[in-house]
Design an enzyme around this catalytic site. Structure first.
Site, short mmCIF file in Angstrom:
data_model
loop_
_atom_site.label_atom_id
_atom_site.label_comp_id
_atom_site.label_asym_id
_atom_site.label_seq_id
_atom_site.Cartn_x
_atom_site.Cartn_y
_atom_site.Cartn_z
N ASN A 152 0.88 -1.18 0.00
CA ASN A 152 0.00 0.00 0.00
C ASN A 152 0.91 1.22 0.00
O ASN A 152 1.49 1.57 1.02
CB ASN A 152 -0.89 -0.01 1.26
CG ASN A 152 -1.68 1.28 1.40
OD1 ASN A 152 -1.81 2.05 0.45
ND2 ASN A 152 -2.23 1.51 2.59
N TRP A 153 1.03 1.83 -1.15
CA TRP A 153 1.96 2.96 -1.28
C TRP A 153 1.44 4.22 -0.59
O TRP A 153 2.18 5.19 -0.46
CB TRP A 153 2.20 3.28 -2.76
CG TRP A 153 3.07 2.30 -3.49
CD1 TRP A 153 3.53 1.08 -3.04
CD2 TRP A 153 3.61 2.46 -4.81
NE1 TRP A 153 4.31 0.48 -4.00
CE2 TRP A 153 4.38 1.31 -5.10
CE3 TRP A 153 3.51 3.46 -5.77
CZ2 TRP A 153 5.04 1.14 -6.32
CZ3 TRP A 153 4.17 3.29 -6.98
CH2 TRP A 153 4.93 2.14 -7.24
N LYS A 154 0.18 4.23 -0.24
CA LYS A 154 -0.46 5.44 0.32
C LYS A 154 -0.21 6.61 -0.63
O LYS A 154 -0.13 6.41 -1.85
CB LYS A 154 0.06 5.73 1.73
CG LYS A 154 0.02 4.51 2.63
CD LYS A 154 0.15 4.84 4.07
CE LYS A 154 0.33 3.57 4.87
NZ LYS A 154 0.02 3.71 6.27
N HIS B 114 -9.58 1.07 4.65
CA HIS B 114 -8.31 1.28 5.36
C HIS B 114 -8.56 2.21 6.55
O HIS B 114 -9.38 3.13 6.46
CB HIS B 114 -7.26 1.88 4.42
CG HIS B 114 -5.89 1.87 5.00
ND1 HIS B 114 -5.47 2.82 5.90
CD2 HIS B 114 -4.85 1.02 4.84
CE1 HIS B 114 -4.22 2.54 6.27
NE2 HIS B 114 -3.82 1.45 5.63
N GLU C 295 -7.00 4.63 7.69
CA GLU C 295 -6.81 6.06 7.41
C GLU C 295 -8.06 6.65 6.75
O GLU C 295 -8.42 7.80 6.98
CB GLU C 295 -5.55 6.26 6.55
CG GLU C 295 -4.29 6.04 7.38
CD GLU C 295 -3.06 5.59 6.61
OE1 GLU C 295 -3.03 5.70 5.37
OE2 GLU C 295 -2.12 5.11 7.27
N GLU D 56 -5.57 -5.08 10.44
CA GLU D 56 -4.54 -4.05 10.61
C GLU D 56 -4.81 -3.27 11.89
O GLU D 56 -5.61 -2.31 11.88
CB GLU D 56 -4.58 -3.07 9.43
CG GLU D 56 -4.28 -3.70 8.09
CD GLU D 56 -3.63 -2.70 7.15
OE1 GLU D 56 -2.54 -2.97 6.67
OE2 GLU D 56 -4.21 -1.62 6.93
N GLY E 206 2.24 2.15 10.59
CA GLY E 206 3.18 3.26 10.43
C GLY E 206 3.87 3.67 11.72
O GLY E 206 4.50 4.72 11.78
N SER F 52 3.26 -2.30 10.22
CA SER F 52 4.71 -2.30 10.39
C SER F 52 5.36 -3.65 10.07
O SER F 52 6.30 -4.07 10.75
CB SER F 52 5.09 -1.84 11.81
OG SER F 52 4.64 -0.51 12.02
N GLY G 84 2.69 -1.24 4.23
CA GLY G 84 2.76 0.18 3.90
C GLY G 84 4.19 0.61 3.63
O GLY G 84 4.75 0.39 2.55
N GLY G 85 4.82 1.22 4.62
CA GLY G 85 6.15 1.82 4.46
C GLY G 85 7.17 0.93 3.77
O GLY G 85 7.89 1.38 2.87
C1 PEP Z 1 -0.83 0.09 5.79
O1 PEP Z 1 -0.80 1.23 5.37
O2 PEP Z 1 -1.78 -0.63 5.47
C2 PEP Z 1 0.24 -0.38 6.67
C3 PEP Z 1 0.14 -1.56 7.19
O3 PEP Z 1 1.31 0.49 6.86
P1 PEP Z 1 2.72 0.14 7.56
O4 PEP Z 1 3.18 -1.19 6.99
O5 PEP Z 1 3.60 1.26 7.19
O6 PEP Z 1 2.46 0.03 9.02
#
Ligand code: PEP
Length: 253
Positions: free
Chosen positions: A9-11, A95, A97, A167, A173, A212, A233-234
């Site tokens: 997930n590049w956001k 998600h 967010e 999640e 994040g 994470s 994500g990251g």
């Molecule tokens: C996400 O955005 O779905 C996520 C899990 O982010 P991260 O891996 O950065 O925690």
């Protein structure tokens, strides 16, 4: 047998130049497609680029959100048929967010999930509790009700055509990952809840952990029986790290 899936997930990250480098490295480095599905969910403007660079590779792509309507006067929104036009296979719905920052309700998310399926997309439904909810013992109530909104709307068989991602909001994040045991316990709870409606659908449903995930913790999470991959994500913005996570999802021998 559920085929593992690792989706990035590049956001709201990327640029044409940075994406070309990242996608090029993924295409060159990805060798595990027989045993793991690998996908990236990119910002809308880069779907065309994703299709151009991934179209003849074993890496799939998708979007991070969609509107439940197919078309109409919804300024600034993107529909399922539009995502299909750009070859998307996946779309993330619900998600945290989007739930937190854009006020998306579970009912709204259920409409998106259903619409995504009807347009030939695979929705990745995110559920997860906040830290306060976990600390006050509400984890199962929260994720259960987020799941029920979709389960009640589409039924277990349709749900299993999508993907469920657990999640925990406190792990997204933040660098804090749920322990494999914490994650497995919620995954088992969710699968058992689907099984109350339909055991076969529950057995077929792919369930990802997100929060994470890194190359260093992926393997221990993937060893858990109800964790079928990850939403990343990251770490999905770094080719080597993301490829290592994808490889770690190969089924245990
Ligand atoms: C996400 O955005 O779905 C996520 C899990 O982010 P991260 O891996 O950065 O925690």
């Amino acid at each position: 047998m559920r085929k593992p899936l690792v989706a990035g997930n590049w956001k709201m990250h990327g640029s044409l130049a940075a994406n070309a480098k990242l996608l090029g490295a993924l295409v060159e480095g990805w060798t595990g497609a027989k045993s793991v599905d690998c996908a990236v969910c990119v910002p809308f403007p880069y779907l065309h680029q994703a299709r151009a660079l991934l179209g003849s590779s074993d890496i799939q792509w998708g979007a991070q959100n969609m509107n439940a309507q197919a078309q109409g006067a919804f300024t600034g929104e993107i529909s399922g048929p539009m995502l299909r036009d750009f070859g998307c296979r996946f779309v993330i719905v619900g998600h945290s967010e989007r739930r937190q920052l854009f006020g998306e309700s579970s009912e709204w998310v259920a409409e998106k999930f259903s619409a995504a399926l009807s347009h030939g997309l695979v929705p990745v439904l995110c559920v997860g509790e906040s830290l306060a909810q976990r600390e006050s013992g509400q984890t199962e109530a929260v994720v259960g009700s987020q799941l029920d909104a979709v389960l009640n709307a589409v039924g277990a068989q349709e749900l299993s055509k999508g993907v469920l991602a657990y999640e925990p909001v406190w792990a997204i994040g933040t660098g804090k990952t749920a322990t494999p045991e914490q994650a497995q316990s919620v995954h088992r709870f969710l699968r058992e809840r689907v099984a109350l409606a339909d055991g076969e659908a529950a057995g077929a449903l792919r369930m990802l952990y997100g929060g994470s995930v890194k190359a260093s913790n992926a393997r221990s999470l993937f060893r858990q029986p109800d964790i079928d991959g990850a939403l990343v994500g990251g770490a999905s913005l770094q080719a080597e790290e993301f490829l290592s996570i994808c490889l770690a999802a190969r089924p245990k021998d």
